[in-house]
Design a protein around this motif. Structure first.
Motif, short mmCIF file in Angstrom:
data_model
loop_
_atom_site.label_atom_id
_atom_site.label_comp_id
_atom_site.label_asym_id
_atom_site.label_seq_id
_atom_site.Cartn_x
_atom_site.Cartn_y
_atom_site.Cartn_z
N PRO A 63 54.63 79.24 37.24
CA PRO A 63 53.67 79.34 35.75
C PRO A 63 53.36 80.80 35.38
CG PRO A 63 53.83 80.44 38.42
CD PRO A 63 55.48 79.82 37.94
N ASP A 64 54.88 80.90 35.21
CA ASP A 64 54.07 82.01 34.02
C ASP A 64 54.89 81.59 32.37
OD1 ASP A 64 53.58 84.11 35.52
OD2 ASP A 64 55.51 84.70 36.00
N SER A 65 55.38 80.15 32.63
CA SER A 65 56.31 80.06 31.31
C SER A 65 55.20 79.04 30.28
CB SER A 65 56.50 78.38 31.62
OG SER A 65 56.13 77.58 31.87
N VAL A 66 55.05 79.17 29.11
CA VAL A 66 54.00 78.59 27.90
C VAL A 66 54.74 77.43 27.97
CG1 VAL A 66 52.81 78.85 26.25
CG2 VAL A 66 53.49 81.28 27.76
N ALA A 67 53.63 76.44 27.67
CA ALA A 67 53.93 74.96 27.03
C ALA A 67 53.13 74.81 25.97
CB ALA A 67 54.28 74.24 28.34
N LEU A 68 54.05 73.88 25.07
CA LEU A 68 53.76 73.55 23.56
C LEU A 68 53.67 72.26 23.62
CD1 LEU A 68 54.75 76.23 21.29
CD2 LEU A 68 52.64 75.92 22.08
N THR A 69 53.17 70.80 24.31
CA THR A 69 53.65 69.83 24.33
C THR A 69 53.34 69.17 23.43
OG1 THR A 69 53.20 70.65 26.81
CG2 THR A 69 53.09 68.26 26.41
N PHE A 70 53.10 68.11 23.15
CA PHE A 70 53.64 66.80 21.67
C PHE A 70 52.52 66.12 22.71
CE2 PHE A 70 58.09 68.66 19.69
CZ PHE A 70 56.93 69.56 19.07
N ASP A 71 51.50 64.94 21.60
CA ASP A 71 50.62 64.76 22.04
C ASP A 71 51.68 63.36 22.28
OD1 ASP A 71 48.68 62.91 23.12
OD2 ASP A 71 48.14 63.41 21.72
N ASN A 72 52.82 62.57 22.27
CA ASN A 72 53.20 61.48 22.42
C ASN A 72 53.04 60.12 23.06
OD1 ASN A 72 56.00 62.82 21.42
ND2 ASN A 72 56.25 63.89 23.64
N ARG A 73 51.72 60.35 23.88
CA ARG A 73 50.45 59.50 24.58
C ARG A 73 49.54 59.26 23.14
NH1 ARG A 73 49.12 57.95 30.64
NH2 ARG A 73 48.08 55.50 29.89
N GLY A 74 48.95 60.01 23.10
CA GLY A 74 47.97 60.13 21.92
C GLY A 74 48.68 58.99 20.46
N GLY A 75 49.73 59.85 20.27
CA GLY A 75 51.03 59.42 19.31
C GLY A 75 51.16 57.79 19.25
N GLY A 76 51.58 57.58 20.03
CA GLY A 76 52.01 56.41 20.52
C GLY A 76 50.52 55.41 20.74
N ARG A 77 50.02 55.35 21.49
CA ARG A 77 49.01 54.72 21.00
C ARG A 77 48.26 54.62 19.62
NH1 ARG A 77 43.77 53.92 24.58
NH2 ARG A 77 42.13 52.53 23.62
N ARG A 78 48.09 55.62 18.90
CA ARG A 78 47.66 55.43 17.25
C ARG A 78 49.04 54.54 16.34
NH1 ARG A 78 46.04 60.53 18.33
NH2 ARG A 78 47.95 61.42 17.56
N LEU A 79 49.72 54.66 16.76
CA LEU A 79 50.85 53.83 16.23
C LEU A 79 51.26 52.50 16.17
CD1 LEU A 79 53.35 54.52 13.94
CD2 LEU A 79 54.82 54.40 16.18
N THR A 80 50.69 51.59 17.17
CA THR A 80 50.63 50.74 18.20
C THR A 80 49.11 50.04 16.97
OG1 THR A 80 52.12 51.09 19.21
CG2 THR A 80 50.63 48.71 19.57
N GLU A 81 48.48 50.92 17.69
CA GLU A 81 46.94 50.07 17.25
C GLU A 81 47.01 49.69 15.96
OE1 GLU A 81 44.06 52.72 20.01
OE2 GLU A 81 44.54 53.66 17.69
N HIS A 82 47.82 51.13 14.78
CA HIS A 82 47.96 50.71 13.83
C HIS A 82 48.61 49.38 13.42
CE1 HIS A 82 49.48 50.73 9.53
NE2 HIS A 82 50.58 50.27 9.37
N VAL A 83 49.56 49.24 13.94
CA VAL A 83 50.24 47.53 13.34
C VAL A 83 49.53 46.25 14.62
CG1 VAL A 83 52.67 46.62 14.93
CG2 VAL A 83 53.22 48.54 14.02
#
Length: 351
Positions: free
Chosen positions: A168-188
């Motif tokens: 519980p005391d750790s800090v997480a800087l989480t990449f939005d991998n799901r959102g990025g993956g969606r935008r990439l395929t939406e472009h294609v």
């Protein structure tokens, strides 16, 4: 009941002298034996008795940075950024801290071993980078280990990694991998592609799952069913991209686009297409993820999702050193940016 050195020796099936040598680091011990002893120390939560125990709550000038592969620019950029922030106000010896980069090679066992060593060295901070293993047993062990590090006074920051259960005391800087993956395929898909191959990373990594889920979300939103034949898994390396592309073309000769789990995999895909006389993007479009430094210099330049790797690593370093406030709730999402370049175009029409 107090755990003794003899208990550790019995668990590791070595002599007490061997345990002492491993813990003191003053005598060569075989790597396999060393890992077995450290695993026993971790499992039994062994703490040294005597004068060393009085220092258990103290922290050293050491900062541990765990990476999957330091030769991968993704991890090298983050590690460099973290290291750039670990000196300055608040540190001893002129404000400097010593960074130790721990290369796990993607091994869950090695990751736990390094965390145990950093706990024993009373590290001031530990920064874990990249995706996490989704093996439940390992995830639980990591959570417990990070909690122990925090209890001992080490700051723990996860960079590009989801929050760890049980820490519980750790800090997480989480990449939005799901959102990025969606935008990439939406472009294609927006360019008109419908026969799209996807080259995913290793099956047991959080980054792999989240990026693949984003790809599948985009397909579903476009009313397209995901074809399991057109998704292949492998390491995050060039060879994986090359071999997977060859296999995708075998499975689907009418393939018009390849979306890769990262830029290095995408370069391998490009090489496979060129070796088969196919043009990019005239015959097949290619897209990657991360926007590593070489991506813009590829020919053609690679369409990808830019993650602010250096900025995220620097922020992780400042938080680890207590020079930046933690995000609300200890979690912040780092978003990517779609970078449209010459490697993607309309099917059969070039860029």
């Amino acid at each position: 009941m107090t755990v003794t050195l003899a208990d550790v020796a019995a668990r590791a099936q070595v002599s007490p002298a061997t345990v002492s040598r491993v813990l003191n680091g003053n005598y060569p011990v075989a790597a396999a034996t060393r890992e077995r002893v450290l695993r026993a120390v971790d499992e039994l939560d062994y703490v040294l008795n005597g004068p060393a125990s009085s220092l258990a709550a103290a922290t050293s000038d050491l900062v541990g940075i765990l990476v999957n592969d330091i030769a991968d620019p993704f991890f090298g950029i983050i590690a460099s950024a973290v290291q750039s922030e670990i000196g300055g106000p608040g540190g001893r010896a002129g404000g400097e801290r010593m960074a130790v980069v721990c290369n796990t090679g993607g091994s869950a066992e090695r990751e736990l071993t390094y965390l145990t060593l950093l706990q024993r060295q009373r590290a001031a901070a530990v920064v874990l980078t990249g995706g996490a293993s989704e093996d439940p047993e390992h995830a639980a062990a990591i959570g417990a280990k990070l909690r122990r590090l925090g209890d001992a006074g080490s700051r723990v920051v996860l960079c590009g990694r989801p929050p760890a259960d049980g820490a519980p005391d750790s800090v997480a800087l989480t990449f939005d991998n799901r959102g990025g993956g969606r935008r990439l395929t939406e472009h294609v898909l927006g360019l008109g592609h419908r026969r799209v191959g996807y080259i995913a990373g290793p099956v047991d990594r959080t980054t792999t799952r989240h990026r693949l889920e984003g790809h599948q979300d985009a397909l579903a939103a476009a009313g397209l069913a995901a074809d399991p034949r057109l998704t292949l898994h492998g390491p995050y390396d060039r060879r994986s991209g090359y071999d997977a592309t060859v296999e995708l073309l075998r499975r689907e000769p009418a393939l018009t686009a390849v979306v890769a789990a990262n830029d290095t995999v995408a370069l391998g895909a490009c090489a496979a297409l060129r070796d088969r006389g196919l043009s990019i993007p005239g015959d097949v479009s290619v897209a990657g993820f991360d926007d590593l430094p070489f991506s813009v210099d590829a020919v053609p330049a690679l369409t990808t999702v830019r993650l602010p790797l250096y900025e995220a690593g620097a922020r992780a370093g400042r938080i680890a050193m207590g020079r930046e406030e933690e995000p609300p709730g200890g979690i912040a999402t780092v978003h990517g940016e779609l970078m449209v370049r010459g490697s993607t175009g309309v099917p059969g029409g070039g860029s």
